[in-house]
Scaffold this motif. Structure first.
Motif, mmCIF file in Angstrom:
data_model
loop_
_atom_site.group_PDB
_atom_site.id
_atom_site.type_symbol
_atom_site.label_atom_id
_atom_site.label_comp_id
_atom_site.label_asym_id
_atom_site.label_seq_id
_atom_site.Cartn_x
_atom_site.Cartn_y
_atom_site.Cartn_z
ATOM 1 N N ILE A 1 1.060 -1.156 -0.001
ATOM 2 C CA ILE A 1 0.169 -0.011 -0.090
ATOM 3 C C ILE A 1 1.012 1.108 -0.190
ATOM 4 N N ALA A 2 0.598 2.299 -0.552
ATOM 5 C CA ALA A 2 1.220 3.458 -0.904
ATOM 6 C C ALA A 2 0.547 4.834 -0.801
ATOM 7 N N LEU A 3 1.081 5.871 -0.345
ATOM 8 C CA LEU A 3 0.381 7.103 -0.670
ATOM 9 C C LEU A 3 1.399 8.155 -1.236
ATOM 10 N N ILE A 4 0.813 8.974 -2.342
ATOM 11 C CA ILE A 4 1.475 10.041 -2.401
ATOM 12 C C ILE A 4 0.916 11.214 -1.900
ATOM 13 N N ALA B 1 -3.876 13.091 -0.015
ATOM 14 C CA ALA B 1 -2.829 12.036 -0.301
ATOM 15 C C ALA B 1 -3.666 10.924 -1.268
ATOM 16 N N ALA B 2 -2.922 10.603 -2.289
ATOM 17 C CA ALA B 2 -3.385 9.708 -3.198
ATOM 18 C C ALA B 2 -3.197 8.131 -2.690
ATOM 19 N N LEU B 3 -4.052 7.194 -2.700
ATOM 20 C CA LEU B 3 -3.903 5.929 -2.325
ATOM 21 C C LEU B 3 -3.586 5.128 -3.555
ATOM 22 N N ARG B 4 -2.270 4.617 -3.366
ATOM 23 C CA ARG B 4 -1.937 3.777 -4.647
ATOM 24 C C ARG B 4 -1.322 2.476 -4.396
ATOM 25 N N LYS B 5 -1.300 1.322 -5.170
ATOM 26 C CA LYS B 5 -0.748 0.215 -5.119
ATOM 27 C C LYS B 5 -1.003 -0.646 -3.832
ATOM 28 N N MET B 6 -2.304 -0.625 -3.851
ATOM 29 C CA MET B 6 -2.817 -1.394 -2.584
ATOM 30 C C MET B 6 -2.956 -2.911 -3.346
ATOM 31 N N PHE B 7 -2.184 -3.996 -3.010
ATOM 32 C CA PHE B 7 -2.330 -5.110 -3.484
ATOM 33 C C PHE B 7 -2.012 -6.151 -2.510
ATOM 34 N N VAL B 8 -2.781 -7.304 -2.462
ATOM 35 C CA VAL B 8 -2.633 -8.357 -1.564
ATOM 36 C C VAL B 8 -2.745 -9.769 -2.245
ATOM 37 N N ALA B 9 -1.600 -10.664 -2.132
ATOM 38 C CA ALA B 9 -1.612 -11.834 -2.617
ATOM 39 C C ALA B 9 -2.866 -12.695 -2.296
ATOM 40 N N ALA B 10 -3.474 -13.221 -3.306
ATOM 41 C CA ALA B 10 -4.759 -13.899 -3.357
ATOM 42 C C ALA B 10 -4.836 -14.917 -1.918
ATOM 43 N N GLU B 11 -3.710 -15.672 -1.621
ATOM 44 C CA GLU B 11 -4.011 -16.562 -0.639
ATOM 45 C C GLU B 11 -3.693 -15.677 0.947
ATOM 46 N N PRO C 1 -9.786 16.426 -7.391
ATOM 47 C CA PRO C 1 -8.791 17.706 -7.669
ATOM 48 C C PRO C 1 -8.025 17.690 -8.901
ATOM 49 N N LEU C 2 -7.764 18.813 -9.361
ATOM 50 C CA LEU C 2 -6.673 18.933 -10.492
ATOM 51 C C LEU C 2 -5.466 18.395 -10.027
ATOM 52 N N GLU C 3 -4.971 18.473 -8.933
ATOM 53 C CA GLU C 3 -3.779 18.150 -8.595
ATOM 54 C C GLU C 3 -3.564 16.543 -8.316
ATOM 55 N N PHE C 4 -4.667 15.669 -8.171
ATOM 56 C CA PHE C 4 -4.738 14.415 -8.060
ATOM 57 C C PHE C 4 -3.968 13.435 -9.175
#
Length: 162
Positions: free
Chosen positions: A67-70, A77-87, A144-147
């Motif tokens: 998980i990441a925030l910019i 903040a923009a929430l990015r790259k939220m990934f969880v392995a299937a198992e 937002p324009l900055e997003f």
């Protein structure tokens, strides 16, 4: 045992492997590593200002979640790259919720007022997860324009933090 920690350079290849596997193989999203240069430059993209990037590892030290925030002005903040392995998905491990909780706590501690995110309709479980966590849908025209918008995203959400 699952551990969540801040990104370090030795995590880079494990993150790339996890993200591309979920995107390309599991969900058949036509996106490549070249389409995501941020995965090659995590400190420069995510660990600036009040942004950050976290990884979850299992007992074998394999990357199983991210998980990441910019940060973007003003105090968002923009929430990015939220990934969880299937198992590791679902209530049994609670990993997605743990990652989200860390990101939310970070926002509160760092004075970020809202979190914005984009996703695609195909990721139905993710959409339900965001809604369960209090994110509200917004129209693309209301972003937002900055997003920092990703080209593939067509669904957008926001949550007020403080």
């Amino acid at each position: 045992m699952i551990q969540i920690q801040t990104y370090r350079p030795e995590h880079r290849q494990g993150i790339i492997d996890l993200v591309l596997s979920i995107q390309q193989i599991e969900f058949k999203v036509p996106i490549t590593l070249e389409d995501q240069p941020d995965l090659q430059t995590i400190p420069e993209v995510y660990q600036q200002g009040r942004g950050n990037f976290w990884v979850a590892t299992n007992a074998e030290n394999r990357i199983i979640g991210t998980i990441a925030l910019i940060e973007f002005p003003p105090q968002r903040a923009a929430l990015r790259k939220m990934f969880v392995a299937a198992e590791y998905r679902g209530r049994t491990h609670g990993l997605a919720q743990s990652l989200m909780d860390i990101a939310m706590e970070w926002c509160v501690e760092n004075g970020l007022e809202s979190i914005w995110l984009g996703t695609i309709p195909k990721l139905e479980a993710a959409v339900r997860f965001y809604e369960k966590n209090g994110f509200d849908r917004v129209l693309a025209d209301d972003l937002p324009l900055e997003f920092p918008r990703m080209a593939v995203d067509t669904l957008f959400f926001v949550k007020q933090v403080i």
